[in-house]
Design a protein around this motif. Structure first.
Motif, short mmCIF file in Angstrom:
data_model
loop_
_atom_site.label_atom_id
_atom_site.label_comp_id
_atom_site.label_asym_id
_atom_site.label_seq_id
_atom_site.Cartn_x
_atom_site.Cartn_y
_atom_site.Cartn_z
N MET A 145 23.40 -7.23 19.54
CA MET A 145 24.49 -6.38 20.01
C MET A 145 25.61 -7.15 20.73
O MET A 145 26.54 -6.94 20.52
CB MET A 145 23.80 -5.12 20.83
CG MET A 145 23.25 -4.11 20.17
SD MET A 145 22.22 -3.21 21.22
CE MET A 145 23.50 -2.32 22.49
N ARG A 146 25.37 -8.29 21.61
CA ARG A 146 26.14 -8.95 22.24
C ARG A 146 26.82 -9.79 21.19
O ARG A 146 28.20 -9.90 21.34
CB ARG A 146 25.60 -10.13 23.16
CG ARG A 146 25.54 -9.61 24.76
CD ARG A 146 25.66 -10.54 25.70
NE ARG A 146 25.77 -11.78 25.14
CZ ARG A 146 24.90 -12.76 25.29
NH1 ARG A 146 23.80 -12.50 25.75
NH2 ARG A 146 24.87 -14.01 24.65
N ALA A 147 26.28 -10.41 20.51
CA ALA A 147 26.98 -11.01 19.31
C ALA A 147 27.98 -10.18 18.41
O ALA A 147 29.10 -10.73 18.15
CB ALA A 147 25.88 -11.56 18.09
N VAL A 260 26.06 2.73 19.65
CA VAL A 260 24.74 2.93 19.11
C VAL A 260 23.58 2.05 19.86
O VAL A 260 23.70 0.80 19.74
CB VAL A 260 24.53 2.97 17.54
CG1 VAL A 260 22.95 3.11 17.08
CG2 VAL A 260 25.57 3.58 16.95
N VAL A 261 22.50 2.56 20.46
CA VAL A 261 21.55 1.80 21.20
C VAL A 261 20.48 2.00 20.38
O VAL A 261 19.30 1.08 20.46
CB VAL A 261 21.41 2.06 22.49
CG1 VAL A 261 22.57 1.56 23.22
CG2 VAL A 261 21.07 3.53 22.74
N GLU A 262 20.19 2.63 19.50
CA GLU A 262 19.10 3.04 18.68
C GLU A 262 19.40 4.10 17.64
O GLU A 262 20.19 5.04 17.89
CB GLU A 262 17.75 3.50 19.60
CG GLU A 262 16.43 3.39 18.97
CD GLU A 262 15.40 3.82 20.11
OE1 GLU A 262 14.72 3.01 20.61
OE2 GLU A 262 15.27 5.16 20.04
N ARG A 269 16.06 15.83 9.82
CA ARG A 269 17.14 16.07 10.44
C ARG A 269 18.03 14.76 10.21
O ARG A 269 19.45 14.77 10.35
CB ARG A 269 16.74 15.68 11.99
CG ARG A 269 15.81 16.40 12.55
CD ARG A 269 15.49 15.92 14.01
NE ARG A 269 16.39 16.49 15.15
CZ ARG A 269 16.36 16.02 16.28
NH1 ARG A 269 15.73 15.20 16.82
NH2 ARG A 269 17.31 16.63 17.03
N GLY A 270 17.58 13.92 9.51
CA GLY A 270 18.36 12.85 8.76
C GLY A 270 18.67 11.70 9.51
O GLY A 270 18.01 11.50 10.77
N PRO A 271 19.76 10.93 9.38
CA PRO A 271 20.11 9.70 10.46
C PRO A 271 20.19 10.41 11.97
O PRO A 271 21.29 11.37 12.03
CB PRO A 271 21.26 9.29 9.78
CG PRO A 271 21.32 9.83 8.37
CD PRO A 271 20.53 11.21 8.18
N VAL A 272 19.80 9.75 12.91
CA VAL A 272 19.97 10.13 14.21
C VAL A 272 20.07 8.66 14.87
O VAL A 272 19.69 7.78 14.82
CB VAL A 272 18.48 10.70 14.72
CG1 VAL A 272 18.73 10.88 16.32
CG2 VAL A 272 18.25 11.96 14.03
N ALA A 273 21.23 8.96 15.73
CA ALA A 273 21.78 7.75 16.34
C ALA A 273 21.82 8.00 17.91
O ALA A 273 22.21 9.00 18.39
CB ALA A 273 23.24 7.15 16.05
N THR A 274 20.97 7.14 18.68
CA THR A 274 21.34 7.22 20.04
C THR A 274 22.29 6.49 20.73
O THR A 274 22.54 5.29 20.38
CB THR A 274 19.98 6.93 20.73
OG1 THR A 274 18.81 7.42 20.39
CG2 THR A 274 19.93 7.06 22.39
N GLU A 324 24.47 8.07 6.90
CA GLU A 324 23.28 6.96 7.06
C GLU A 324 22.97 6.49 8.28
O GLU A 324 23.75 6.85 9.18
CB GLU A 324 23.69 5.82 6.07
CG GLU A 324 23.54 6.18 4.53
CD GLU A 324 24.40 5.01 3.82
OE1 GLU A 324 23.91 3.63 3.78
OE2 GLU A 324 25.21 5.16 3.11
N VAL A 325 21.80 5.53 8.47
CA VAL A 325 21.51 5.44 9.77
C VAL A 325 22.19 3.99 9.90
O VAL A 325 22.15 3.12 9.22
CB VAL A 325 19.93 4.98 9.60
CG1 VAL A 325 19.65 4.46 10.88
CG2 VAL A 325 19.09 6.16 9.20
N PRO A 326 22.99 4.09 11.12
CA PRO A 326 23.76 2.91 11.53
C PRO A 326 22.98 2.08 12.34
O PRO A 326 21.70 2.01 12.50
CB PRO A 326 24.82 3.50 12.53
CG PRO A 326 24.09 4.76 13.04
CD PRO A 326 23.18 5.22 12.00
N GLU A 327 23.48 0.64 12.45
CA GLU A 327 22.59 -0.31 13.05
C GLU A 327 22.69 -0.21 14.63
O GLU A 327 24.03 0.33 14.96
CB GLU A 327 23.06 -1.76 12.59
CG GLU A 327 22.52 -2.13 11.28
CD GLU A 327 22.97 -3.37 11.01
OE1 GLU A 327 23.48 -4.34 11.96
OE2 GLU A 327 23.20 -3.66 9.60
N SER A 328 21.81 -0.65 15.24
CA SER A 328 22.03 -0.98 16.67
C SER A 328 23.18 -1.58 17.05
O SER A 328 23.49 -2.54 16.14
CB SER A 328 20.88 -1.38 17.29
OG SER A 328 19.75 -0.59 17.35
#
Ligand code: GDP
Ligand code: MG
Length: 372
Positions: A145-147, A260-262, A269-274, A324-328
């Motif tokens: 995430m930092r990168a 997005v952290v998770e 429900r499909g893609p869920v992004a925290t 779609e599901v995004p990356e952290s």
């Protein structure tokens, strides 16, 4: 430039691979037809064959939409933003226990019904001031995430067990924390245990240039116990003090920007992004783009599992509605229209594919447009 194979180079300048290999061999460089050419080899070949070698970056023109988030900085709207805090430390030093204890001790028991399950982030109130905590899924995720420049954290807490002291992962965490430039607080945990020795921890940390305030340094060391809850209020007060100094501000009226952290794909429900909101206010119905994914916010649930209409500054919740599901670490941004959101995501996806492709085939001939 290192992305061209010998045979591709040969083809592009009308030579045979053997000729190219021979020239390089004559200069003591051993290559085969499938090897990639290095910068200096390309230069030598250019001189040898009397051609100008300029290799264009295949992706330069890919119409890459990088700055799709125009930060609307309207200082007249600025309000104080709650701090986002990450707890890091050696395995078993009590990160999870501390996160759980803080959450349970600061959440009204009526709300705390479904509080036992793991969540990636939550917000509590201390003296009517909000603090958001993020559970780092692991150091690898944190550094990725930092990168990506997506550092959501304002304050870092390094947990060190008072009966164990600085360990290997503590060292790693110290270097992460120093590199992040965030203020650091040391939580000396397990103070309830026999053999707890805060001075040992202070000495070990001071050796690593994290000198306690009471030793003339700048780092606060807060004794805590995730088991009994002792010291947690001190820790929270200290976080608020540190964040006051940071003067964290943002514009709640701006286009929402969240990290997005998770994320996951959930049945039904499909893609869920925290996410954690960094600027603006994220609302149900917003058109969003998140890296190569897009959609419209269908629903938001807060950290207590309740449906909410919006998330404010530094608040966290789970967002439904992406395709779609995004990356952290991906950044979610609202757009004026669904078309815009889709266009940006599509372009980014195309770009990502082009990049993948160029990785596997390296540089194709067209892209070596500078080669005569
Ligand atoms: P993590 O790996 O850093 O997340 O550590 P955990 O929170 O999983 O804790 C590791 C172990 O230490 C567990 O068995 C906890 O019950 C225990 N533990 C954590 N904090 C304390 C504390 O303050 N006092 C005592 N006595 N045990 C603790
Ligand atoms: Mg843990």
């Amino acid at each position: 430039p290192e992305d061209i194979r010998v045979y591709e180079f040969a083809e592009a300048c009308g030579k045979s691979p053997a000729e190219v290999i021979t020239v390089l061999f004559g200069l003591g460089m051993m290559v085969t037809k499938n090897d990639f050419l290095k910068q200096d080899e390309l230069e030598i070949l250019g001189e040898e064959f009397g051609i100008e070698v300029t290799v264009k970056d295949a992706l330069e023109d890919a119409n890459y939409v990088d700055d799709y988030y125009e930060e609307e900085v309207d200082e007249s709207n600025f309000t104080t933003r709650p701090p986002v805090v990450t707890i890091m430390g050696h395995v078993d030093h009590g990160k999870t226990s501390l996160l759980d204890k803080i959450r349970s001790s600061k959440t009204a028991s009526a709300e705390a019904g479904g509080i036992t399950q793991h969540i990636a982030a939550y917000t509590i109130k201390q003296n009517n001031q909000k603090i958001t905590f993020v559970d780092t899924p692991g150091h690898a995720a944190f550094s990725s995430m930092r990168a990506r420049g997506a550092s959501v954290t304002d304050v870092i807490i390094i947990v060190v067990a008072a009966d164990d002291g600085v360990k290997q992962q503590t060292e790693e965490v110290i270097s992460h924390a120093k590199a992040s430039d965030c203020p650091i607080i040391v939580a000396v945990n397990k103070m309830d245990k026999e053999g707890a020795n805060i001075d040992m921890v202070k000495a070990q940390m001071a050796e690593r240039e994290l000198t306690p305030v009471d030793w003339g340094g700048e780092i606060e060391f807060i004794p805590v116990s995730a088991k009994t809850g002792d010291g947690i209020d001190d820790l929270l007060e200290n976080i608020l003090l540190q964040s006051e100094i940071l003067e964290l501000q943002a514009d709640p009226e701006a286009k929402a920007k969240a990290t997005v952290v998770e994320s996951s794909l959930e049945k039904g429900r499909g893609p869920v992004a925290t996410v954690i909101v960094q600027n603006g206010t994220l609302k149900v119905g917003d058109n969003i783009v998140c890296d190569t994914t897009y959609g419209r916010v269908k629903a938001i649930t807060n950290d207590l599992g309740k449906q909410v209409k919006e998330l404010g500054l530094s608040e966290t919740g789970r967002v439904l509605g992406l395709n779609e599901v995004p990356e952290s670490g991906a950044i979610m941004v609202t757009q004026d229209s669904d078309k815009e959101a889709k266009d940006i995501a599509t372009k980014r996806a195309e770009h990502a594919r082009a990049k993948e492709l160029s990785k596997s085939t390296k540089v194709s001939l067209e892209e070596m447009s500078g080669l005569i």
